[in-house]
Design a protein around this motif. Structure first.
Motif, PDB file in Angstrom:
ATOM      1  N   GLY A  51       0.816  -1.197   0.000  1.00  0.00           N
ATOM      2  CA  GLY A  51       0.000   0.000   0.000  1.00  0.00           C
ATOM      3  C   GLY A  51       0.849   1.247   0.000  1.00  0.00           C
ATOM      4  N   LYS A  52       0.234   2.380  -0.302  1.00  0.00           N
ATOM      5  CA  LYS A  52       0.966   3.647  -0.381  1.00  0.00           C
ATOM      6  C   LYS A  52       1.290   4.164   1.017  1.00  0.00           C
ATOM      7  N   HIS A  53       2.521   4.559   1.228  1.00  0.00           N
ATOM      8  CA  HIS A  53       2.951   5.052   2.532  1.00  0.00           C
ATOM      9  C   HIS A  53       3.551   6.450   2.477  1.00  0.00           C
ATOM     10  N   PHE A  54       3.950   6.906   1.273  1.00  0.00           N
ATOM     11  CA  PHE A  54       4.692   8.156   1.168  1.00  0.00           C
ATOM     12  C   PHE A  54       4.159   9.033   0.035  1.00  0.00           C
ATOM     13  N   ASP A  55       4.401  10.325   0.185  1.00  0.00           N
ATOM     14  CA  ASP A  55       4.156  11.282  -0.893  1.00  0.00           C
ATOM     15  C   ASP A  55       5.487  11.916  -1.274  1.00  0.00           C
ATOM     16  N   LEU A  56       5.660  12.167  -2.558  1.00  0.00           N
ATOM     17  CA  LEU A  56       6.855  12.843  -3.049  1.00  0.00           C
ATOM     18  C   LEU A  56       6.533  14.321  -3.209  1.00  0.00           C
ATOM     19  N   ILE A  57       7.338  15.186  -2.601  1.00  0.00           N
ATOM     20  CA  ILE A  57       7.136  16.620  -2.715  1.00  0.00           C
ATOM     21  C   ILE A  57       7.842  17.113  -3.976  1.00  0.00           C
ATOM     22  N   VAL A  58       7.084  17.698  -4.873  1.00  0.00           N
ATOM     23  CA  VAL A  58       7.643  18.220  -6.123  1.00  0.00           C
ATOM     24  C   VAL A  58       7.581  19.743  -6.073  1.00  0.00           C
ATOM     25  N   ASP A  59       8.733  20.358  -6.029  1.00  0.00           N
ATOM     26  CA  ASP A  59       8.833  21.806  -6.027  1.00  0.00           C
ATOM     27  C   ASP A  59       8.828  22.276  -7.486  1.00  0.00           C
ATOM     28  N   PRO A  60       7.833  23.082  -7.913  1.00  0.00           N
ATOM     29  CA  PRO A  60       7.778  23.529  -9.310  1.00  0.00           C
ATOM     30  C   PRO A  60       9.057  24.215  -9.789  1.00  0.00           C
ATOM     31  N   GLU A  61       9.781  24.851  -8.872  1.00  0.00           N
ATOM     32  CA  GLU A  61      11.020  25.520  -9.254  1.00  0.00           C
ATOM     33  C   GLU A  61      12.198  24.544  -9.370  1.00  0.00           C
ATOM     34  N   HIS A  62      12.011  23.324  -8.853  1.00  0.00           N
ATOM     35  CA  HIS A  62      13.066  22.304  -8.913  1.00  0.00           C
ATOM     36  C   HIS A  62      12.423  20.953  -9.219  1.00  0.00           C
ATOM     37  N   PRO A  63      11.839  20.795 -10.404  1.00  0.00           N
ATOM     38  CA  PRO A  63      11.076  19.582 -10.714  1.00  0.00           C
ATOM     39  C   PRO A  63      11.893  18.299 -10.697  1.00  0.00           C
ATOM     40  N   ASN A  64      13.203  18.383 -10.963  1.00  0.00           N
ATOM     41  CA  ASN A  64      14.058  17.195 -10.944  1.00  0.00           C
ATOM     42  C   ASN A  64      14.889  17.093  -9.671  1.00  0.00           C
ATOM     43  N   GLY A  65      14.484  17.832  -8.655  1.00  0.00           N
ATOM     44  CA  GLY A  65      15.174  17.749  -7.382  1.00  0.00           C
ATOM     45  C   GLY A  65      16.114  18.910  -7.126  1.00  0.00           C
ATOM     46  N   TYR A  66      16.580  18.999  -5.884  1.00  0.00           N
ATOM     47  CA  TYR A  66      17.479  20.069  -5.459  1.00  0.00           C
ATOM     48  C   TYR A  66      18.947  19.653  -5.611  1.00  0.00           C
ATOM     49  N   PHE A  67      19.783  20.633  -5.854  1.00  0.00           N
ATOM     50  CA  PHE A  67      21.235  20.449  -5.859  1.00  0.00           C
ATOM     51  C   PHE A  67      21.668  19.242  -6.703  1.00  0.00           C
ATOM     52  N   PRO A  68      21.452  19.283  -8.027  1.00  0.00           N
ATOM     53  CA  PRO A  68      21.832  18.142  -8.873  1.00  0.00           C
ATOM     54  C   PRO A  68      23.308  17.787  -8.727  1.00  0.00           C
ATOM     55  N   VAL A  69      23.568  16.499  -8.620  1.00  0.00           N
ATOM     56  CA  VAL A  69      24.938  15.994  -8.508  1.00  0.00           C
ATOM     57  C   VAL A  69      25.102  14.796  -9.431  1.00  0.00           C
ATOM     58  N   TYR A  70      26.349  14.484  -9.728  1.00  0.00           N
ATOM     59  CA  TYR A  70      26.659  13.304 -10.529  1.00  0.00           C
ATOM     60  C   TYR A  70      26.815  12.091  -9.617  1.00  0.00           C
ATOM     61  N   SER A  71      26.474  10.936 -10.149  1.00  0.00           N
ATOM     62  CA  SER A  71      26.773   9.662  -9.498  1.00  0.00           C
ATOM     63  C   SER A  71      27.606   8.840 -10.469  1.00  0.00           C
ATOM     64  N   GLY A  72      28.535   8.065  -9.930  1.00  0.00           N
ATOM     65  CA  GLY A  72      29.433   7.369 -10.827  1.00  0.00           C
ATOM     66  C   GLY A  72      29.969   6.056 -10.317  1.00  0.00           C
ATOM     67  N   ILE A  73      30.662   5.363 -11.211  1.00  0.00           N
ATOM     68  CA  ILE A  73      31.406   4.158 -10.873  1.00  0.00           C
ATOM     69  C   ILE A  73      32.644   4.619 -10.117  1.00  0.00           C
ATOM     70  N   ALA A  74      32.859   4.112  -8.916  1.00  0.00           N
ATOM     71  CA  ALA A  74      33.965   4.558  -8.079  1.00  0.00           C
ATOM     72  C   ALA A  74      35.121   3.568  -8.134  1.00  0.00           C
TER      73      ALA A  74
END
Length: 312
Positions: free
Chosen positions: A241-264
């Motif tokens: 069942g559903k337990h969470f809601d995702l907050i979508v900020d119209p000014e940051h639709p893809n999230g805050y503080f974009p960062v890269y993720s990589g093979i380490a």
């Protein structure tokens, strides 16, 4: 850093074979009560041939295989299916890289806090688990970046505290996984919160991401802040069942503080890093990388080239 010996469940994978795992615990928020995720896509076996130019870059030390450290669960990057196999974007990517390099890939489940020590002790060769590429981590590691995304806010169903933006977290108790970039960012907001007449964010660092979500469900934290792709997946696929809601900020639709993720890869291993970068670029060039992103719902976070240490 102190070294630890970890007992891991190893999976030996031929370049064109699927992944299988046994005896591992799972995230009951992002998965069903049995530790499985019925909504997860099946393993995408691209059945790629070896790229001779790429394989030639691989040091002889790794011709018999590459050991990959992955921290499970972290959907959609890594999770368990109904047969307790490790599936997700990262193991699929690791398999595809192995195919390009023409070597066997061994995927090992390693707890988050032991990922770097597992490389330093020689137990593992690389980390492929959605690890953020940061300047601090670049002191010990080189990153072959493969996605870029921001951080999102996950709250209890119905959003009882009325959280709308990241600024609404000021003065509130927020849960994050220990030793992640999110905790640092929230603490760095102290001056901004005070300028808005609020207290700083109270950051609760917990051992695992599922612990942070459990704190939200239990009302011990108003929100969990973590990578946007994972947050979106959890909000849409929470088992039982559903337990969470995702907050979508119209000014940051893809999230805050974009960062890269990589093979380490350890900085002392530049030839392996170069081979992996070439393998990823080969996947990008032939369209296999795009297929992997699409299959796991990560198209919005893809890169046009295999960058090295792009995190700033």
């Amino acid at each position: 850093m102190r070294l630890f010996k970890e007992t891991v469940a190893a999976l030996v994978i031929a370049p064109a074979l699927v992944l299988a795992a046994a005896g591992c615990s799972a995230d009951n928020d992002a998965a069903g009560s049995s530790g499985t995720d019925p909504a997860a896509p099946e393993v995408l076996d691209l059945k790629l041939g070896t790229d001779p130019a790429v394989a030639a870059k691989l040091p002889d030390k790794y011709k018999n295989g590459i050991r990959v450290a992955i921290d499970v669960p972290n959907p959609p990057f890594e999770m368990f299916d109904s047969n307790q196999r490790i599936i997700g974007f990262d193991p699929d990517l690791a398999t595809a890289l192995g195919q390009k390099l023409g070597v066997r890939v061994t995927v090992n489940q390693v707890p988050w806090e032991s990922l770097l020590p597992s490389l330093q002790s020689g137990q593992q060769d690389i980390i492929v688990t959605g690890m953020n590429d940061t300047v601090e981590r670049q002191a010990n590691l080189d990153f072959v970046d493969y996605v870029q995304g921001g951080f999102s806010i996950l709250v209890a169903e119905g959003n009882p505290e009325g959280i709308k933006t990241i600024h609404d977290l000021c003065g509130r108790n927020v849960a994050v996984q220990k030793s992640t970039v999110q905790g640092e960012i929230l603490r760095d907001m102290a001056a901004e919160c005070q300028a808005r007449g609020s207290e700083p964010v109270v950051v609760s660092e917990l051992p695992a991401e599922e612990d942070a979500r459990t704190a939200v469900r239990a009302g011990k934290a108003v929100a969990d802040v973590f990578d946007s792709a994972q947050a979106k997946y959890v909000a849409e696929n929470a088992g039982g069942g559903k337990h969470f809601d995702l907050i979508v900020d119209p000014e940051h639709p893809n999230g805050y503080f974009p960062v890269y993720s990589g093979i380490a890869v350890l900085k002392s291993n530049p030839q392996l890093t170069a081979a992996l970068q070439a393998a990823l670029q080969s996947l990008i060039d032939d369209g296999s990388y795009t297929k992997l992103l699409d299959h796991h719902g990560l198209s919005a976070y893809g890169l046009k080239e295999a960058t090295l240490n792009a995190g700033k």
